[in-house]
Design a protein around this motif. Structure first.
Motif, PDB file in Angstrom:
ATOM      1  N   GLN A1331       0.817  -1.199   0.000  1.00 24.51           N
ATOM      2  CA  GLN A1331       0.000   0.000   0.000  1.00 24.51           C
ATOM      3  C   GLN A1331       0.857   1.258   0.000  1.00 24.51           C
ATOM      4  O   GLN A1331       0.453   2.294  -0.525  1.00 24.51           O
ATOM      5  CB  GLN A1331      -0.928   0.016   1.228  1.00 24.51           C
ATOM      6  N   ASN A1332       2.024   1.219   0.614  1.00 25.40           N
ATOM      7  CA  ASN A1332       2.880   2.401   0.693  1.00 25.40           C
ATOM      8  C   ASN A1332       4.067   2.347  -0.259  1.00 25.40           C
ATOM      9  O   ASN A1332       4.991   3.133  -0.151  1.00 25.40           O
ATOM     10  CB  ASN A1332       3.407   2.585   2.130  1.00 25.40           C
ATOM     11  N   LEU A1333       4.073   1.381  -1.174  1.00 26.42           N
ATOM     12  CA  LEU A1333       5.189   1.257  -2.123  1.00 26.42           C
ATOM     13  C   LEU A1333       5.146   2.392  -3.154  1.00 26.42           C
ATOM     14  O   LEU A1333       4.137   2.556  -3.829  1.00 26.42           O
ATOM     15  CB  LEU A1333       5.112  -0.089  -2.848  1.00 26.42           C
ATOM     16  N   PRO A1334       6.215   3.180  -3.262  1.00 29.09           N
ATOM     17  CA  PRO A1334       6.208   4.270  -4.266  1.00 29.09           C
ATOM     18  C   PRO A1334       6.420   3.715  -5.663  1.00 29.09           C
ATOM     19  O   PRO A1334       7.005   2.658  -5.826  1.00 29.09           O
ATOM     20  CB  PRO A1334       7.393   5.144  -3.831  1.00 29.09           C
ATOM     21  N   PRO A1335       5.910   4.418  -6.672  1.00 31.11           N
ATOM     22  CA  PRO A1335       6.131   3.985  -8.050  1.00 31.11           C
ATOM     23  C   PRO A1335       7.602   4.181  -8.417  1.00 31.11           C
ATOM     24  O   PRO A1335       8.322   4.870  -7.737  1.00 31.11           O
ATOM     25  CB  PRO A1335       5.219   4.907  -8.856  1.00 31.11           C
ATOM     26  N   PRO A1336       8.103   3.564  -9.506  1.00 38.27           N
ATOM     27  CA  PRO A1336       7.338   2.873 -10.545  1.00 38.27           C
ATOM     28  C   PRO A1336       7.101   1.419 -10.207  1.00 38.27           C
ATOM     29  O   PRO A1336       7.708   0.884  -9.294  1.00 38.27           O
ATOM     30  CB  PRO A1336       8.245   3.006 -11.767  1.00 38.27           C
ATOM     31  N   PRO A1337       6.245   0.725 -11.000  1.00 37.84           N
ATOM     32  CA  PRO A1337       5.918  -0.667 -10.713  1.00 37.84           C
ATOM     33  C   PRO A1337       7.121  -1.595 -10.816  1.00 37.84           C
ATOM     34  O   PRO A1337       7.297  -2.455  -9.979  1.00 37.84           O
ATOM     35  CB  PRO A1337       4.869  -1.010 -11.765  1.00 37.84           C
ATOM     36  N   LYS A1338       7.931  -1.440 -11.881  1.00 40.33           N
ATOM     37  CA  LYS A1338       9.051  -2.347 -12.064  1.00 40.33           C
ATOM     38  C   LYS A1338      10.351  -1.566 -12.069  1.00 40.33           C
ATOM     39  O   LYS A1338      10.523  -0.646 -12.861  1.00 40.33           O
ATOM     40  CB  LYS A1338       8.906  -3.089 -13.392  1.00 40.33           C
ATOM     41  N   PRO A1339      11.293  -1.871 -11.193  1.00 38.65           N
ATOM     42  CA  PRO A1339      12.570  -1.143 -11.202  1.00 38.65           C
ATOM     43  C   PRO A1339      13.409  -1.564 -12.398  1.00 38.65           C
ATOM     44  O   PRO A1339      13.730  -2.746 -12.542  1.00 38.65           O
ATOM     45  CB  PRO A1339      13.223  -1.552  -9.881  1.00 38.65           C
ATOM     46  N   THR A1340      13.722  -0.610 -13.250  1.00 38.88           N
ATOM     47  CA  THR A1340      14.563  -0.908 -14.410  1.00 38.88           C
ATOM     48  C   THR A1340      15.729   0.059 -14.457  1.00 38.88           C
ATOM     49  O   THR A1340      15.631   1.174 -13.957  1.00 38.88           O
ATOM     50  CB  THR A1340      13.765  -0.776 -15.715  1.00 38.88           C
ATOM     51  N   ALA A1341      16.816  -0.369 -15.023  1.00 41.59           N
ATOM     52  CA  ALA A1341      18.008   0.464 -15.127  1.00 41.59           C
ATOM     53  C   ALA A1341      17.943   1.315 -16.382  1.00 41.59           C
ATOM     54  O   ALA A1341      16.959   1.315 -17.109  1.00 41.59           O
ATOM     55  CB  ALA A1341      19.255  -0.416 -15.124  1.00 41.59           C
ATOM     56  N   SER A1342      19.018   2.033 -16.653  1.00 44.27           N
ATOM     57  CA  SER A1342      19.063   2.912 -17.821  1.00 44.27           C
ATOM     58  C   SER A1342      19.076   2.100 -19.099  1.00 44.27           C
ATOM     59  O   SER A1342      19.256   0.876 -19.094  1.00 44.27           O
ATOM     60  CB  SER A1342      20.314   3.792 -17.764  1.00 44.27           C
ATOM     61  N   PHE A1343      18.870   2.782 -20.209  1.00 38.12           N
ATOM     62  CA  PHE A1343      18.850   2.113 -21.513  1.00 38.12           C
ATOM     63  C   PHE A1343      20.162   1.381 -21.759  1.00 38.12           C
ATOM     64  O   PHE A1343      20.176   0.261 -22.263  1.00 38.12           O
ATOM     65  CB  PHE A1343      18.602   3.155 -22.612  1.00 38.12           C
ATOM     66  N   TYR A1344      21.265   1.978 -21.391  1.00 38.96           N
ATOM     67  CA  TYR A1344      22.563   1.341 -21.623  1.00 38.96           C
ATOM     68  C   TYR A1344      22.686   0.058 -20.806  1.00 38.96           C
ATOM     69  O   TYR A1344      23.118  -0.987 -21.297  1.00 38.96           O
ATOM     70  CB  TYR A1344      23.701   2.298 -21.254  1.00 38.96           C
ATOM     71  N   THR A1345      22.268   0.118 -19.526  1.00 38.92           N
ATOM     72  CA  THR A1345      22.390  -1.045 -18.652  1.00 38.92           C
ATOM     73  C   THR A1345      21.525  -2.193 -19.163  1.00 38.92           C
ATOM     74  O   THR A1345      21.927  -3.356 -19.117  1.00 38.92           O
ATOM     75  CB  THR A1345      21.995  -0.658 -17.223  1.00 38.92           C
ATOM     76  N   ARG A1346      20.366  -1.847 -19.693  1.00 37.96           N
ATOM     77  CA  ARG A1346      19.447  -2.892 -20.125  1.00 37.96           C
ATOM     78  C   ARG A1346      19.826  -3.528 -21.451  1.00 37.96           C
ATOM     79  O   ARG A1346      19.606  -4.720 -21.655  1.00 37.96           O
ATOM     80  CB  ARG A1346      18.032  -2.309 -20.233  1.00 37.96           C
ATOM     81  N   PHE A1347      20.436  -2.749 -22.351  1.00 38.07           N
ATOM     82  CA  PHE A1347      20.601  -3.265 -23.701  1.00 38.07           C
ATOM     83  C   PHE A1347      22.031  -3.220 -24.241  1.00 38.07           C
ATOM     84  O   PHE A1347      22.304  -3.771 -25.297  1.00 38.07           O
ATOM     85  CB  PHE A1347      19.687  -2.485 -24.663  1.00 38.07           C
ATOM     86  N   LEU A1348      22.957  -2.552 -23.568  1.00 44.26           N
ATOM     87  CA  LEU A1348      24.305  -2.423 -24.118  1.00 44.26           C
ATOM     88  C   LEU A1348      25.387  -2.960 -23.195  1.00 44.26           C
ATOM     89  O   LEU A1348      26.423  -3.426 -23.670  1.00 44.26           O
ATOM     90  CB  LEU A1348      24.603  -0.950 -24.447  1.00 44.26           C
ATOM     91  N   GLU A1349      25.167  -2.872 -21.905  1.00 42.33           N
ATOM     92  CA  GLU A1349      26.206  -3.289 -20.965  1.00 42.33           C
ATOM     93  C   GLU A1349      26.458  -4.797 -21.080  1.00 42.33           C
ATOM     94  O   GLU A1349      25.534  -5.613 -21.016  1.00 42.33           O
ATOM     95  CB  GLU A1349      25.798  -2.928 -19.535  1.00 42.33           C
ATOM     96  N   GLY A1350      27.724  -5.145 -21.262  1.00 41.03           N
ATOM     97  CA  GLY A1350      28.106  -6.545 -21.359  1.00 41.03           C
ATOM     98  C   GLY A1350      27.801  -7.187 -22.692  1.00 41.03           C
ATOM     99  O   GLY A1350      28.053  -8.375 -22.881  1.00 41.03           O
ATOM    100  N   GLN A1351      27.244  -6.451 -23.622  1.00 43.92           N
ATOM    101  CA  GLN A1351      26.902  -6.994 -24.927  1.00 43.92           C
ATOM    102  C   GLN A1351      28.090  -6.901 -25.873  1.00 43.92           C
ATOM    103  O   GLN A1351      28.863  -5.941 -25.837  1.00 43.92           O
ATOM    104  CB  GLN A1351      25.703  -6.240 -25.528  1.00 43.92           C
ATOM    105  N   GLU A1352      28.235  -7.888 -26.724  1.00 45.20           N
ATOM    106  CA  GLU A1352      29.311  -7.868 -27.697  1.00 45.20           C
ATOM    107  C   GLU A1352      29.008  -6.928 -28.847  1.00 45.20           C
ATOM    108  O   GLU A1352      29.924  -6.462 -29.522  1.00 45.20           O
ATOM    109  CB  GLU A1352      29.533  -9.281 -28.239  1.00 45.20           C
ATOM    110  N   ASN A1353      27.757  -6.662 -29.069  1.00 47.02           N
ATOM    111  CA  ASN A1353      27.376  -5.739 -30.134  1.00 47.02           C
ATOM    112  C   ASN A1353      26.138  -4.973 -29.688  1.00 47.02           C
ATOM    113  O   ASN A1353      25.619  -5.180 -28.584  1.00 47.02           O
ATOM    114  CB  ASN A1353      27.111  -6.484 -31.447  1.00 47.02           C
ATOM    115  N   SER A1354      25.690  -4.107 -30.560  1.00 46.83           N
ATOM    116  CA  SER A1354      24.559  -3.240 -30.227  1.00 46.83           C
ATOM    117  C   SER A1354      23.268  -3.703 -30.866  1.00 46.83           C
ATOM    118  O   SER A1354      22.341  -2.913 -31.050  1.00 46.83           O
ATOM    119  CB  SER A1354      24.879  -1.805 -30.667  1.00 46.83           C
TER     120      SER A1354
END
Length: 1437
Positions: A1331-1354
């Motif tokens: 009931q007291n949980l602040p938004p957002p619903p799902k904690p996500t990292a930045s665009f780079y962390t989600r799709f580029l970090e640790g990736q061999e390509n883009s």
């Protein structure tokens, strides 16, 4: 006058011959001056290790600064010296000429120079005839009496300095940029020209080109001969194409091509100037790609091309313009205006001599390290000079801007921090000792120059700040302003209440602490000096001894350099625009001052009118004062009289006077480490460092403005050399010039040296230079060559000839008397035989006797003499003596020698003869190029058409038109033709006004309109629209005029134009709109009539029928109108949008609302203007019914959901948010929230930001991957970007727009879980559950962390971006909206500030279903809004 050393004026740019060396001195050109610097000795440093960093390990090889000398005003004012050259056999003390200079006005001057004196020996101005710049200049090593100069028109002048004879040589239309004389042959010259041509020519005889060599692709800037012959003489040339080329003299072709190495690592634009110098047989010096000094070895056996190079130094950051060598020391002049000095023996840089390219305005010593001096100059540079450094000229250059640095001051506690003021009124500060200097400017700008800057604590705030918080104070335009270096804010101190009664303008301000009291001392324009006690700023002391502007205030130091107490502590020296210095002893007055907050401040205010000491010696205004920190009572002053004066306060007398400057002085100070050294500078572009003890004068001497005394120029005999390779046109032009010169010489009579006038002139002339030539008498051989030749042969028979002449003389005794008496007897004896015998006797008379015989013999002799004489003058004299004037004119016509004098004599013979030869003289003048005089001759004999034709063909249309209109009938077609000719000539000259009038006079309306349109003024464009016959052209000109009227807000002329030109009704509508918009923006009262309806009423009253075509016309006008003034451009955009809305209001209401939305979107960042426009557009609000009636004239449905209307409502809400007149209630809060909380629009705006973030992260990923850097959270390993959080820290809670949500927000405001353990594992659940949980619903990292970090390509990132773009394409927003997340942020602040929408805490906690409006708004925006505001909304959610 003795100068120890100086920081001299800067060398001139773009001249390869601006630097020259002899065995002891270096000379270079600076403006119109010549600067001469003592040459450095080339000592060998045996301990030097070439493998090490030479600059770090090198020791200064010359500890003593070189002395410099200046030849002031070496050429005329406002000219620029292009070339200088030393005599190869330079010797001191003999008074002979040893230095030559050439300038861009074509003058060449010869100097005799020594360290003690200099004088102008001679000069010539041959190059000035063509207004040419002399870039090429050289003094022959093979024959030291020869100087050769070449200009950019192809003229060369050979100057024999011994005989003072000039020879002018023209080798063709060549723009000479440099030249070099052969080392051993004085008749051989090499020169480089524009377009890369290199020539080798012979100067002997008529002069001829030996080799014409092509190789360079661009201009050739320098040529230099090899000093020694190696089987063949060689020549090197440098060019803008970044190559050196070595040429063979014997073959005339290129034998080596050397490419300048590229060095782009230093950045900056590539240089456009490359110079060179052939140093010795195997080595060449040249400039590099970015200011490097390069030594080329051209005979290296192990190299393929035999060329190897080494970079000697990189001291210049841009082009090197000129190079010279003296005693194995290389001197270079670069674009950075530094004179680099490099030792070729020890391979060490000796020093970099700084120079000034502007007035020396101000000097200041560092408060923490007095040995560091800052110099402000007129070239936009601050020079920081470490005077105590072991390095010679340890000066750092800090560029501020292009303005002139007029005042500087060091921070009292921060070592390298400087405040400065400029001539533009700008105030700034920077750290000059840091690696990267960044200038910060104050928000306040004075309207004129800033003449005084200083540092002090805050005196404007009632609450005292920290002790080390210093503010910058400046004086300009009579105001005293405080600037904060932390916030860039400012306070005008003179506007404070303490200054309410003062109307005087401040000219100077200093600070002084006495007995724990801080005083602020002002100098005013009326000569008053005022002391104010800090912090109350009450006046405690006034000094009134001057009546003119105070220039400087200077307190004697409290302590001397050795730490002892100063004798004259608290003594104040004051100077003004008057000629005295007043010194005040203020010990008693200042030590007795107490806090003026207690008691009557009038009792503490003192006025003094008599100074303790008066110092007087200067004869012009005194500008600055400086007390010595080494000696008690030693004062230094500088003045506009170009001198610096040292005073002894104890005796009140002048001690030493320095007169080494040529112009007004601006700044002075004592040397910070040497007690017997002073520094002064001013308008002569240099800083002099001098010793007072070595000065011979004790006080200034009144002198006129120093200017080089130009002695009477020598009378130099000039010889013109013919050129074999001239074309026919060039030969014809040369012949015309010779004829004109002969004509001038004939008209110029030489004085008779035997007359009294000539004797007086001879006495006044310079006898050492000018030698009076005796007038050569005309001898018998000149006019009578036949007689003279025969007379010389028969001189031995003089006796026989005399007897014969006596026997045949009619004057012999008895012949004259017997002639009358024996007349009949003589007639009787007359016979035919006698006549034949007499003729026979005539034929037998010899030539040298015929002049003594009868007329027949004389005529025979003169006929033969006329055939034999060489000159026309002699032939004309013979015919004149014989009375045969017609024959003179005939010969003169055939030889082109007719003159005004001959025509005057012809008039005495007959009018027919005069008319005949006047026309012939006119034809001769045409051939000579004297067209005006020729037309006068034709007109004199009534040959009007011929006179007009001559003038018209040769570009004199105005005189031709005057003749035609004065002497021809008005309907003559020649006049019309002359109008057109004058118009074309004016077109070519760029005189559009005259061309338009001429075309109009010729009846050419379109041509006149075209020229008027090019003038691009309102009046000319209006006239062009009226004159143009073509309707499309008329409309175009009218639109251009209308645009100018709009830009200049000349609506009156605009209405006149639109009403008179067909097809401009749309412009009338636009003008009505502009007038109403301007009134709405400036009016303080709101009109009851909506703005749209007011404009429609004006259009209806004018009788204009609007149509849809108006929209396109207005749109075209808006697209074609661009101005750099942003407010004016914004006004045009909103006016055009509203005008289009007015046009579409009845026919297309939704399109009309779209235009209104576009109009309001232009003002989303201009809240005040938005409030005004919204108030006049929607006086009753933006609800559908009322908005429809106000905007389109009919009500809309109350549930109308047009996007255009929603955008207008958002704009209205934005205006309400930022309006000072808004009265916030629950209802107003809810209305604004309804307008701003648009989930679909927020989603699109957030989606665009996500795409932008992804594109930036992808671009950075690709860039850093190529550089091999390891990236962390979208950033390189060197650090994170501002505002982002590393993945090693707290996670980024921004929700993904495409991923699966694990939590969601229900309608009652509660959060529910949709499954998944990611949130539970990564984000702690706060107490109280979901009931007291602040938004957002799902904690996500930045665009780079989600799709580029640790990736061999883009690939994954690109897929995600493609997906986001596809989603955006499905959510099209057709109308503009403000940043709704930001608007909600402002609304949330207002709700919290006004305590609106609250719910009791017990109800909120009990059910959990009802929450306050602020939490609802915060949670909504946190989930739906932009990421950059998430932290703010999280705080209140």
């Amino acid at each position: 006058m003795t100068t120890e050393y100086m920081i001299p004026p800067a060398p001139n740019w773009y001249a390869s011959s601006a630097l020259s060396a002899t065995h002891s001195f270096i000379a270079y050109a600076s403006q119109n001056q010549i600067v001469i610097v003592e040459a450095a000795a080339a000592s060998v440093n045996e301990n030097a290790d070439k493998q090490d960093n030479w600059r770090a390990n090198s020791e200064t090889e010359q500890l003593t600064p070189p002395k410099s000398h200046i030849i002031f005003d070496a050429h005329e004012e406002k000219t620029k010296i292009c070339s200088v050259a030393w005599c190869p056999d330079y010797e001191l003390g003999d008074g002979a000429a040893n230095l030559v200079s050439a300038a861009d006005d074509g003058s060449v001057r010869l100097w005799s120079w020594s360290p003690d004196s200099h004088s102008l020996v001679s000069q010539h101005t041959i190059h000035s005839e063509n207004k040419s710049k002399v870039f090429g200049l050289d003094w022959s090593k093979a024959d030291t009496s020869i100087i050769v100069s070449g200009d950019d028109s192809g003229v060369f002048v050979l100057w024999d300095t011994v005989s003072n004879r000039l020879t002018r040589l023209y080798l063709g239309k060549l723009s000479v940029l440099s030249l070099s004389l052969h080392p051993e042959d004085p008749d051989i010259i090499a020169f480089g020209c524009k377009m890369g041509l290199v020539f080798i020519a012979s100067l002997s005889g008529p002069g001829r080109i030996i080799h014409k060599m092509r190789g360079h692709d661009e201009d050739c800037y320098n040529v230099s001969w090899c000093p020694k012959e190696d089987k063949d003489w060689k020549l090197v040339s440098s060019s803008r194409d970044k190559t050196l080329r070595v040429w063979s003299f014997s073959e005339g072709k290129q034998i080596k091509k050397i490419k300048i190495p590229s060095n782009r690592s230093r950045g900056g634009p590539s240089p456009n100037f490359v110079t060179c110098l052939w140093y010795d047989e195997d080595r060449i010096l040249s400039g590099g790609d970015n200011g490097e000094l390069i030594l080329w070895h051209i005979n290296v056996p192990d190299k393929k091309d035999g060329v190897k190079f080494e970079i000697l130094h990189r001291e210049h950051f841009k082009s090197i313009f000129s190079i010279c060598v003296c005693n194995n020391v290389v001197y270079t002049n670069g674009q950075d205006r530094v004179l680099g000095v490099y030792n070729l023996i020890s391979n060490r840089l000796l020093y970099n001599m700084p120079t000034l390219n502007g007035f020396a305005y101000c000097l200041a010593t560092n408060a923490l390290d007095p040995s560091i001096v800052a110099l402000g100059a007129g070239d936009g540079l601050i020079r920081v000079w470490k005077t105590n450094s072991n390095q010679l000229f340890d000066i750092n250059h800090v560029r501020v801007n292009q303005a002139k640095i007029m005042s500087i001051a060091w921070h009292p506690e921060r070592e390298g921090f400087i405040g400065f003021g400029t001539d533009e009124g700008r105030v700034g500060w920077l750290d000059v000792l840091s690696q990267r200097t960044q200038v910060t400017h104050s928000a306040y700008q004075h309207r004129g120059g800033v003449y005084c800057v200083s540092w002090a604590s805050d005196i404007t705030s009632s609450t005292p700040g920290k002790e080390n918080d210093y503010f910058l104070y400046t004086v300009g335009e009579g105001k005293f302003v405080q600037h904060s270096v932390k916030s860039e804010k400012y306070v005008i101190v003179t506007d404070l209440p303490q200054f309410a009664g003062s109307k005087m303008n401040i000219s100077q301000a200093i600070w002084k602490t006495v007995a724990n009291n801080l005083f602020l001392i002002f100098g005013y324009e009326d000569g008053t000096v005022e002391f104010r006690l800090i912090p109350d700023l009450n006046v405690v002391l006034t000094l009134k001894s001057f009546a003119k502007l105070i220039q400087c205030l200077a307190f004697h130091p409290d302590f001397l350099n050795d730490g002892s107490d100063a004798k004259y502590k608290n003594w104040l020296a004051v100077c003004s625009n008057e000629l005295q210095i007043h010194v005040w002893d203020l010990n008693d007055v200042l030590n007795k001052q107490k806090d003026t907050t207690k008691g009557d401040e009038d009792d503490n205010s003192l006025i003094q009118v008599t100074p303790s000491v008066k110092l007087e010696a200067h004869w012009q205004r005194i500008l600055e004062l400086s007390w010595s920190q080494f000696h008690n009572g030693r004062l230094l002053s500088i003045s506009y009289d170009s001198s610096a004066q040292v005073w002894d306060l104890e005796t009140a007398t002048p001690l030493h006077n320095f007169q080494g400057h040529s112009k007004r002085l601006m700044c002075c100070m004592w040397h910070p480490t040497d007690p017997d050294m002073a520094i002064s500078g001013g308008e002569d572009y240099y800083l002099a460092i001098w010793r007072p003890s070595q000065q011979t004068q004790s006080r200034p001497e009144k002198r006129e403005k120093r200017k080089t005394k130009l002695h009477t120029a020598p009378k130099i005999e000039t010889t013109e050399k013919a050129v074999k390779e001239l074309s026919y046109d060039e030969l014809l032009q040369k012949h015309k010039e010779e004829q004109m010169k002969k004509k001038e010489e004939k008209g110029r009579t030489e004085p008779d040296t035997s007359s009294d006038l000539a004797q007086i002139a001879a006495k006044d002339s310079n006898r050492e230079i000018i030698v009076a030539k005796k007038k050569r008498k005309a001898n018998t051989r000149t006019f009578f060559p036949v007689f003279s030749k025969k007379e010389s042969v028969s001189s031995q028979r003089a006796g026989e000839d005399s007897v014969w002449l006596y026997q045949n003389s009619r004057y012999a005794p008895g012949k004259i008397e017997g002639d009358v008496d024996n007349l009949a007897q003589s007639l009787d004896k007359l016979s035919v035989k006698t006549s034949i015998d007499q003729k026979k006797d005539h034929k037998e008379v010899e030539d040298h006797l015929k002049i003594f015989c009868d007329d027949a013999n004389l005529d025979d002799l003169l006929d033969r003499e006329c055939k034999e004489v060489e000159t026309f003058e002699a032939k004309a004299a013979i015919y004149q003596w014989r009375g045969n004037f017609a024959e003179i004119l005939k010969i003169a016509e055939s030889q082109g020698c007719l003159s005004d004098a001959l025509l005057a004599q012809a008039a005495g013979v007959s009018q027919v003869l005069w008319r005949q030869y006047t026309a012939a003289y006119a034809s001769q003048l045409v051939k000579e190029g004297n067209y005006i005089r020729a037309s006068e001759m034709f007109a004199a004999v009534h040959m009007v058409y011929e006179a007009i034709e001559v003038l018209q063909k040769n570009g004199y249309c105005m005189p031709a038109l005057v003749i035609a209109k004065s002497r021809l009938p008005p309907d003559d077609p020649v006049i019309l033709e002359l109008y057109k000719c004058l118009a074309k000539q004016a077109d070519q000259a760029g005189n559009l006004g005259l061309a338009a009038k001429a075309w109009a006079a010729a009846g050419e309306r379109n041509q006149a309109a075209s020229r008027l349109a090019k003038m691009d003024t309102k009046e000319s464009l209006k006239s062009a629209a009226f004159l143009a016959e073509d309707p499309s052209a008329s409309e175009m000109y009218a639109q251009l005029c209308f645009t100018r009227c709009v830009l200049e807000a000349d609506y009156q002329l605009g209405f006149k134009l639109t009403s008179s030109v067909p097809g401009m009704a749309w412009a009338t509508c636009l003008l009505f709109t502009m007038t109403q918009v301007k009134q709405a923006l400036t009016s303080q009262e709101k009109s009851s009539t909506p703005l749209i309806q007011s404009i429609l009423n004006m259009i209806l009253n004018e009788g204009i029928e609007v149509n849809k075509a108006f929209v396109q016309s207005i749109d075209n006008f808006q697209k074609s109108t661009t101005v750099p003034d942003e407010p004016k451009m914004r006004f045009i955009r909103i006016s055009c949008c509203l005008a289009q809305a007015v046009v579409l209001a009845n026919s297309e209401p939704q399109a009309s609302l779209r235009k209104i939305a576009d109009c309001l979107s232009c003002l989303h960042n201009r809240h005040k203007e938005l409030e005004c426009i919204v108030g006049h557009l929607l006086p009753r609000g933006s609800q559908p019914v009322e908005a429809g009636e106000d905007l389109i004239g009919k009500p809309l449905h109350f549930q109308c959901s047009w996007p255009e209307l929603r955008s207008i409502q958002c704009s209205e809400g934005l205006a309400i948010l930022h309006s000072d007149a808004s009265k916030w209630t629950e209802e107003l809060m809810q209305d604004v929230a309804d307008a701003m909380m648009l989930e679909d629009i927020m989603f699109v705006q957030k989606l665009k930001e996500e795409i932008s973030e992804g594109e930036e992260a992808l671009a950075q990923y690709i860039k850093d991957t190529k550089q091999g850097l390891k990236l962390v959270n979208g950033n390189s390993a060197t650090g994170d970007k501002d505002g982002e959080v590393s993945v090693n820290g707290d996670p980024d809670l921004t929700p993904s727009l495409t991923g699966t949500q694990t939590l969601s927000l229900t309608d009652d405001g509660n959060w529910i879980s949709a499954g998944g353990d990611y949130a539970k594992n990564q984000m702690p659940v706060p107490p109280g559950g979901l009931q007291n949980l602040p938004p957002p619903p799902k904690p996500t990292a930045s665009f780079y962390t989600r799709f580029l970090e640790g990736q061999e390509n883009s690939l994954e990132a690109e897929k995600e971006l493609q997906k986001l773009r596809w989603i955006l394409s499905r959510h099209v927003v057709t109308v503009p909206y403000p940043d709704l997340t930001k608007c909600c942020q402002v609304l949330l602040k207002i709700v919290l500030d006004n305590n609106l929408g609250n719910i009791p805490a017990e109800q909120e906690d009990e059910e959990g279903k009802k929450i306050s409006f602020s939490k609802k708004l915060a949670r909504f925006c946190y989930y739906k809004g932009s990421r950059k505001y998430s932290a703010f909304f999280l705080k209140y959610s």
